[in-house]
Write a protein that holds these residues in place. Structure first.
Motif: not given
Length: 180
Positions: A104-130
């Motif tokens: 995941x890449x951010x458009x500028x240095x003012x934004x930092x992402x975090x995300x689900x690092x493990x594979x998300x199985x079909x039907x399961x949930x994950x996240x992207x925190x910005x």
């Protein structure tokens, strides 16, 4: 002497004729080999792919994950310069294979992402925190993050938007992130 000269001339002519016949039959053989090669290439249906070309194949749906976000945009409204906004984008994998976020890449240095690092199985949930830091920002803002994953298309974009009001002289900056 004339006879010898005449005999030598006849021998020379015969040698010349013999040599040109050999050259002609050699040329005929080369021409025939080239014609055979051309005919083989014309009937061959397989096309040779140059080594520097990347192969493009239709993706097999059974190997892809699929994002389903309730929303791909978050409006943080109006904030004061220096505030830190944090938003959690939740998603469900609606694909047929585990969804893997590779980067995941951010458009500028003012934004930092975090995300689900493990594979998300079909039907399961994950996240992207910005997390958006509005320090030294003012006016309309629209930071984005680009997600690269085993999906079709392979890049998905999430956006935050809002307005940052410039700092008043002497105003204290908030401490820590503000969850909205």
């Amino acid at each position: 002497m004339k006879t010898n000269l005449m005999n030598m001339a006849v021998v020379a002519v015969l040698l010349a004729l013999g040599t040109s016949c050999d050259q002609k039959s050699d040329q005929d053989a080369k021409i025939q080999a080239l014609e055979d090669k051309i005919a083989q290439l014309e009937t061959n249906t397989a096309v040779a792919t140059p080594v520097n070309v990347q192969a493009a194949q239709v993706a097999d749906p059974s190997t892809l994950g699929s994002f389903q976000f309730p929303a791909t945009e978050f409006d943080f409204g109006t904030i004061k310069e220096g505030e830190v906004i944090e938003h959690l984008f939740k998603f469900t994998n609606n694909g047929q294979a585990p969804l893997v976020i590779s980067n995941i890449t951010a458009s500028c240095g003012c934004t930092s992402p975090d995300w689900t690092k493990t594979p998300v199985k079909p039907g399961e949930e994950g996240f992207v925190k910005v997390v958006f830091n509005s320090a030294a920002k003012s006016g309309a803002q629209a930071p984005t993050v680009s997600i690269q994953a085993n999906t079709n298309p392979n890049v998905t974009r999430l956006q935050m938007k809002g307005t940052v009001i410039g700092k008043a002289a002497g105003a204290a900056a908030p401490v820590g992130p503000v969850k909205r």
